[in-house]
Motif scaffolding. Structure first.
Motif, PDB file in Angstrom:
ATOM      1  N   HIS A 180      12.573  95.032 -30.628  1.00  0.00           N
ATOM      2  CA  HIS A 180      11.876  93.918 -31.270  1.00  0.00           C
ATOM      3  C   HIS A 180      12.044  92.621 -30.490  1.00  0.00           C
ATOM      4  O   HIS A 180      13.053  92.410 -29.830  1.00  0.00           O
ATOM      5  N   GLN A 181      11.064  91.777 -30.625  1.00  0.00           N
ATOM      6  CA  GLN A 181      11.164  90.406 -30.133  1.00  0.00           C
ATOM      7  C   GLN A 181      11.446  89.525 -31.342  1.00  0.00           C
ATOM      8  O   GLN A 181      10.669  89.511 -32.300  1.00  0.00           O
ATOM      9  N   VAL A 182      12.551  88.811 -31.301  1.00  0.00           N
ATOM     10  CA  VAL A 182      12.893  87.891 -32.385  1.00  0.00           C
ATOM     11  C   VAL A 182      12.479  86.491 -31.946  1.00  0.00           C
ATOM     12  O   VAL A 182      12.863  86.029 -30.873  1.00  0.00           O
ATOM     13  N   GLN A 183      11.692  85.856 -32.769  1.00  0.00           N
ATOM     14  CA  GLN A 183      11.195  84.515 -32.485  1.00  0.00           C
ATOM     15  C   GLN A 183      12.057  83.506 -33.243  1.00  0.00           C
ATOM     16  O   GLN A 183      12.451  83.737 -34.387  1.00  0.00           O
ATOM     17  N   ARG A 184      12.335  82.402 -32.585  1.00  0.00           N
ATOM     18  CA  ARG A 184      13.108  81.329 -33.215  1.00  0.00           C
ATOM     19  C   ARG A 184      12.392  80.004 -32.998  1.00  0.00           C
ATOM     20  O   ARG A 184      11.765  79.787 -31.958  1.00  0.00           O
ATOM     21  N   ALA A 185      12.546  79.124 -33.967  1.00  0.00           N
ATOM     22  CA  ALA A 185      11.957  77.785 -33.855  1.00  0.00           C
ATOM     23  C   ALA A 185      12.704  76.985 -32.804  1.00  0.00           C
ATOM     24  O   ALA A 185      13.930  77.065 -32.700  1.00  0.00           O
ATOM     25  N   THR A 230      -3.164  89.689 -31.833  1.00  0.00           N
ATOM     26  CA  THR A 230      -3.818  88.417 -32.147  1.00  0.00           C
ATOM     27  C   THR A 230      -2.780  87.325 -32.367  1.00  0.00           C
ATOM     28  O   THR A 230      -2.910  86.208 -31.852  1.00  0.00           O
ATOM     29  N   PHE A 231      -1.712  87.654 -33.077  1.00  0.00           N
ATOM     30  CA  PHE A 231      -0.689  86.655 -33.347  1.00  0.00           C
ATOM     31  C   PHE A 231       0.038  86.235 -32.079  1.00  0.00           C
ATOM     32  O   PHE A 231       0.481  85.090 -31.955  1.00  0.00           O
ATOM     33  N   SER A 232       0.157  87.145 -31.128  1.00  0.00           N
ATOM     34  CA  SER A 232       0.843  86.825 -29.870  1.00  0.00           C
ATOM     35  C   SER A 232       0.189  85.664 -29.133  1.00  0.00           C
ATOM     36  O   SER A 232       0.873  84.897 -28.447  1.00  0.00           O
ATOM     37  N   THR A 233      -1.124  85.514 -29.273  1.00  0.00           N
ATOM     38  CA  THR A 233      -1.781  84.368 -28.631  1.00  0.00           C
ATOM     39  C   THR A 233      -1.302  83.064 -29.255  1.00  0.00           C
ATOM     40  O   THR A 233      -1.116  82.067 -28.555  1.00  0.00           O
ATOM     41  N   HIS A 234      -1.072  83.060 -30.547  1.00  0.00           N
ATOM     42  CA  HIS A 234      -0.544  81.871 -31.225  1.00  0.00           C
ATOM     43  C   HIS A 234       0.888  81.593 -30.768  1.00  0.00           C
ATOM     44  O   HIS A 234       1.262  80.434 -30.537  1.00  0.00           O
ATOM     45  N   LEU A 235       1.685  82.648 -30.640  1.00  0.00           N
ATOM     46  CA  LEU A 235       3.061  82.476 -30.166  1.00  0.00           C
ATOM     47  C   LEU A 235       3.091  81.893 -28.763  1.00  0.00           C
ATOM     48  O   LEU A 235       3.931  81.043 -28.456  1.00  0.00           O
ATOM     49  N   ALA A 236       2.177  82.334 -27.916  1.00  0.00           N
ATOM     50  CA  ALA A 236       2.136  81.829 -26.539  1.00  0.00           C
ATOM     51  C   ALA A 236       1.870  80.334 -26.504  1.00  0.00           C
ATOM     52  O   ALA A 236       2.486  79.602 -25.717  1.00  0.00           O
ATOM     53  N   VAL A 237       0.983  79.861 -27.363  1.00  0.00           N
ATOM     54  CA  VAL A 237       0.687  78.425 -27.427  1.00  0.00           C
ATOM     55  C   VAL A 237       1.922  77.654 -27.874  1.00  0.00           C
ATOM     56  O   VAL A 237       2.285  76.624 -27.294  1.00  0.00           O
ATOM     57  N   MET A 238       2.602  78.160 -28.894  1.00  0.00           N
ATOM     58  CA  MET A 238       3.797  77.480 -29.392  1.00  0.00           C
ATOM     59  C   MET A 238       4.930  77.532 -28.376  1.00  0.00           C
ATOM     60  O   MET A 238       5.667  76.560 -28.211  1.00  0.00           O
ATOM     61  N   ALA A 239       5.075  78.659 -27.689  1.00  0.00           N
ATOM     62  CA  ALA A 239       6.128  78.791 -26.679  1.00  0.00           C
ATOM     63  C   ALA A 239       5.885  77.826 -25.521  1.00  0.00           C
ATOM     64  O   ALA A 239       6.824  77.191 -25.026  1.00  0.00           O
ATOM     65  N   LYS A 240       4.642  77.693 -25.102  1.00  0.00           N
ATOM     66  CA  LYS A 240       4.318  76.779 -24.006  1.00  0.00           C
ATOM     67  C   LYS A 240       4.679  75.337 -24.364  1.00  0.00           C
ATOM     68  O   LYS A 240       5.096  74.558 -23.515  1.00  0.00           O
ATOM     69  N   ALA A 241       4.564  74.998 -25.638  1.00  0.00           N
ATOM     70  CA  ALA A 241       4.908  73.659 -26.111  1.00  0.00           C
ATOM     71  C   ALA A 241       6.394  73.514 -26.413  1.00  0.00           C
ATOM     72  O   ALA A 241       6.850  72.441 -26.806  1.00  0.00           O
ATOM     73  N   GLY A 242       7.176  74.585 -26.265  1.00  0.00           N
ATOM     74  CA  GLY A 242       8.611  74.534 -26.519  1.00  0.00           C
ATOM     75  C   GLY A 242       8.983  74.647 -27.982  1.00  0.00           C
ATOM     76  O   GLY A 242      10.125  74.398 -28.357  1.00  0.00           O
ATOM     77  N   LEU A 243       8.035  75.044 -28.817  1.00  0.00           N
ATOM     78  CA  LEU A 243       8.286  75.128 -30.256  1.00  0.00           C
ATOM     79  C   LEU A 243       8.865  76.467 -30.691  1.00  0.00           C
ATOM     80  O   LEU A 243       9.388  76.582 -31.792  1.00  0.00           O
ATOM     81  N   VAL A 244       8.772  77.471 -29.825  1.00  0.00           N
ATOM     82  CA  VAL A 244       9.238  78.815 -30.160  1.00  0.00           C
ATOM     83  C   VAL A 244       9.917  79.420 -28.935  1.00  0.00           C
ATOM     84  O   VAL A 244       9.451  79.245 -27.814  1.00  0.00           O
ATOM     85  N   THR A 245      11.010  80.115 -29.193  1.00  0.00           N
ATOM     86  CA  THR A 245      11.651  80.898 -28.140  1.00  0.00           C
ATOM     87  C   THR A 245      11.754  82.339 -28.630  1.00  0.00           C
ATOM     88  O   THR A 245      11.817  82.586 -29.840  1.00  0.00           O
ATOM     89  N   ALA A 246      11.767  83.270 -27.694  1.00  0.00           N
ATOM     90  CA  ALA A 246      11.844  84.690 -28.040  1.00  0.00           C
ATOM     91  C   ALA A 246      13.080  85.311 -27.408  1.00  0.00           C
ATOM     92  O   ALA A 246      13.492  84.918 -26.321  1.00  0.00           O
ATOM     93  N   GLU A 247      13.634  86.261 -28.122  1.00  0.00           N
ATOM     94  CA  GLU A 247      14.790  87.012 -27.628  1.00  0.00           C
ATOM     95  C   GLU A 247      14.576  88.473 -27.965  1.00  0.00           C
ATOM     96  O   GLU A 247      14.266  88.811 -29.116  1.00  0.00           O
ATOM     97  N   LYS A 248      14.740  89.325 -26.997  1.00  0.00           N
ATOM     98  CA  LYS A 248      14.588  90.756 -27.230  1.00  0.00           C
ATOM     99  C   LYS A 248      15.847  91.296 -27.896  1.00  0.00           C
ATOM    100  O   LYS A 248      16.955  91.044 -27.447  1.00  0.00           O
ATOM    101  N   GLN A 249      15.651  91.994 -29.009  1.00  0.00           N
ATOM    102  CA  GLN A 249      16.750  92.659 -29.715  1.00  0.00           C
ATOM    103  C   GLN A 249      16.322  94.093 -29.956  1.00  0.00           C
ATOM    104  O   GLN A 249      15.548  94.365 -30.871  1.00  0.00           O
TER     105      GLN A 249
END
Length: 109
Positions: free
Chosen positions: A70-75, A48-67
């Motif tokens: 885990h996926q680490v999210q950054r502002a 469920t939270f991933s849908t929120h991340l997708a919206v923020m990522a599309k707007a450029g507000l969040v980036t993800a990096e695989k570690q």
């Protein structure tokens, strides 16, 4: 930043879950947080939270990096900076003293 990008960022932040998550990510810069930690903080499942991340990522507000696993999210601090500049650029009509109280409230950046 153009108007369309500003509208996308503002729309992404207009949901309480996304706004809270983004603010949490900003507080945890530069390390970021795992998707699991963000979902836990929002009291939502990761799917469920991933849908929120997708919206923020599309707007450029969040980036993800695989570690590892885990996926680490950054502002998206650059996007935040651009949005803040876009919003404040014309508000003072050349009178910087009108923005000084706002700048005094900022504790970072």
């Amino acid at each position: 930043m153009d108007e369309a990008s500003a509208l996308a960022a503002l729309a992404a932040l207009s949901h309480p879950t996304r706004l809270s998550a983004f603010r949490l990510l900003v507080r945890n810069e530069p390390d970021g947080l795992t998707t699991g930690r963000l979902a836990e903080a929002a009291n939502l499942s990761q799917s469920t939270f991933s849908t929120h991340l997708a919206v923020m990522a599309k707007a450029g507000l969040v980036t993800a990096e695989k570690q590892g696993r885990h996926q680490v999210q950054r502002a998206g601090i650059d996007t935040l900076r651009e949005l803040m500049t876009f919003l404040a650029k014309d508000c003072c009509q050349g009178r910087a003293e009108l923005c000084e109280p706002l700048l005094a409230e900022l504790t970072c950046c």
